[in-house]
Every structure is written in C-alpha cells, then in structure tokens.
Design an enzyme around this catalytic site. Structure first.
Site, PDB file in Angstrom:
ATOM      1  N   ASN A   1       0.639  -0.757   0.231  1.00 20.92           N
ATOM      2  CA  ASN A   1      -0.018   0.254  -0.226  1.00 20.92           C
ATOM      3  C   ASN A   1       0.411   1.338  -0.051  1.00 20.92           C
ATOM      4  O   ASN A   1       1.862   1.381   0.296  1.00 20.92           O
ATOM      5  CB  ASN A   1      -0.776  -0.037   0.905  1.00 20.92           C
ATOM      6  CG  ASN A   1      -2.463   0.778   0.984  1.00 20.92           C
ATOM      7  OD1 ASN A   1      -2.593   1.575  -0.066  1.00 20.92           O
ATOM      8  ND2 ASN A   1      -3.463  -0.404   1.098  1.00 20.92           N
TER       9      ASN A   1
ATOM     10  N   HIS B   1      23.437   0.905  11.994  1.00 22.00           N
ATOM     11  CA  HIS B   1      24.660   1.287  12.609  1.00 22.00           C
ATOM     12  C   HIS B   1      24.760   1.093  14.142  1.00 22.00           C
ATOM     13  O   HIS B   1      23.918   0.982  15.092  1.00 22.00           O
ATOM     14  CB  HIS B   1      25.583   2.667  12.844  1.00 22.00           C
ATOM     15  CG  HIS B   1      24.586   3.222  11.417  1.00 22.00           C
ATOM     16  ND1 HIS B   1      25.733   3.786  10.892  1.00 22.00           N
ATOM     17  CD2 HIS B   1      23.566   4.016  10.792  1.00 22.00           C
ATOM     18  CE1 HIS B   1      24.876   3.983   9.635  1.00 22.00           C
ATOM     19  NE2 HIS B   1      24.182   4.645   9.496  1.00 22.00           N
TER      20      HIS B   1
ATOM     21  N   ARG C   1      13.242  -8.904  16.147  1.00 20.81           N
ATOM     22  CA  ARG C   1      13.619 -10.171  15.929  1.00 20.81           C
ATOM     23  C   ARG C   1      12.880 -11.138  15.150  1.00 20.81           C
ATOM     24  O   ARG C   1      12.163 -10.269  14.884  1.00 20.81           O
ATOM     25  CB  ARG C   1      13.366 -10.252  17.895  1.00 20.81           C
ATOM     26  CG  ARG C   1      14.423  -9.962  18.603  1.00 20.81           C
ATOM     27  CD  ARG C   1      14.496 -10.444  20.425  1.00 20.81           C
ATOM     28  NE  ARG C   1      13.088  -9.310  20.602  1.00 20.81           N
ATOM     29  CZ  ARG C   1      12.256  -9.941  21.703  1.00 20.81           C
ATOM     30  NH1 ARG C   1      13.563  -9.997  22.918  1.00 20.81           N
ATOM     31  NH2 ARG C   1      11.851  -9.430  22.275  1.00 20.81           N
TER      32      ARG C   1
END
Length: 175
Positions: A75, A105, A155
């Site tokens: 979308n 980073h 995760r």
C-alpha cells in the site's frame, strides 16, 4: 577527504537512478498504469509479476535487492531500504507507511562512523504487516503471521503468530 571506491560510485549511481525513477513514479496520475509499470521495472531491474501491486508513493534505496512472490500488495507510503536484500513471499499484504530497513549502525560512536551493519529481511508466505510497522535488519517473519499496526519488529517472528508493540512481542498464536 573521503576516497570513493569504484564500487561505491556504482552504488551511488544506482541509488540516483532509483531515486529519479521513484520521484517520477510518485507524481504520476494513479490511472497511468503503463508508466507506473515502466518505472517500477526500472526500480526493480525488470517487470514485476502481474500479481504484485505497489501503490505509490513508494521509496527504496536500491530496488535490485528486493524479490516478490505471487499476490503481493504494497500500500501507499512504504519504504524499502533493501541494501542487504528483502525477500517477500506469496500472498503478503503490506499496509500503508510500512518500513522495511535492512541497514543500521552499531551503538559505539567510533564504530558508527566506520560502517553500516546490514542483514536481509525475509517475509514468508501469507504475512500481513499492519500500517506504520517497522521491520529492522536481519528479521524473518514466519509464514501466516500478522504484525500489528505501529509495531517495531527487531527479532524474528514465529510462524502463525500475532506480534505487536515497541519492540514487537508475541501477543498470541494464530490457528
């Protein structure tokens, strides 16, 4: 002064090409499906499968590192930072303003100045990602799962589960 390698220069040229194509894509009349398909082919290095739909505006850094399965819907307002690769399975729905970000980073300042850490994102079959969710580097979202609106997925998500929150956590299994 920074010394730019030939590899960096090629990468910068590709980003400029993709940025130009997405800039043009994002101002087209929505009804101009032919021009939209041509610009998406530039972005992704070839025509998309017919069953893939991407509604502009759409943003990506590279394009060539994203692959789509069948029956994928993306979308409006999504961002795919795909330098490390994004794989999207079959029957995936991605709501507005979703960000798939393969780069990041390190936390220590000295390391942040030196490199970008990247890892691919994999979205397996039959996944639904809710509005304004963010999926970060190295995450795999298991088949049949749902990512709730506004979740930040840092995760892996097990198959057939609902995750929500910041950071995203499992809410329940989906039968």
């Amino acid at each position: 002064m920074y010394v730019r390698s030939p590899e960096f220069e090629r990468y910068a040229e590709r980003i400029a090409q993709v940025t130009d194509a997405t800039s043009r894509l994002n101002v087209l009349p929505f009804s101009d499906t032919e021009a939209r398909a041509e610009l998406l082919a530039v972005v992704f290095g070839g025509p998309l499968p017919e069953s893939v739909t991407i509604y502009p505006p759409f943003y990506t850094e590279h394009g060539l590192a994203t692959t789509f399965g069948k029956n994928v819907f993306v979308n409006q307002g999504c961002t795919f930072m795909d330098g490390a690769g994004i794989t999207i399975g079959d029957n995936v729905m991605i709501a507005p303003r979703v960000s798939l970000i393969t780069g990041g980073h390190p936390l220590p300042l000295a390391e942040r100045r030196e490199y970008t850490a990247t890892a691919p994102i994999v979205i397996e079959d039959d996944v639904w990602i809710g509005a304004a969710a963010v999926v970060t580097q190295g995450v795999t979202i298991g088949a049949g799962s749902v990512v709730a609106a506004g979740a930040v997925v840092t995760r892996d998500v097990s198959a057939r589960t609902l995750v929500a929150g910041v950071p995203a956590r499992m809410v329940k299994s989906i039968d």
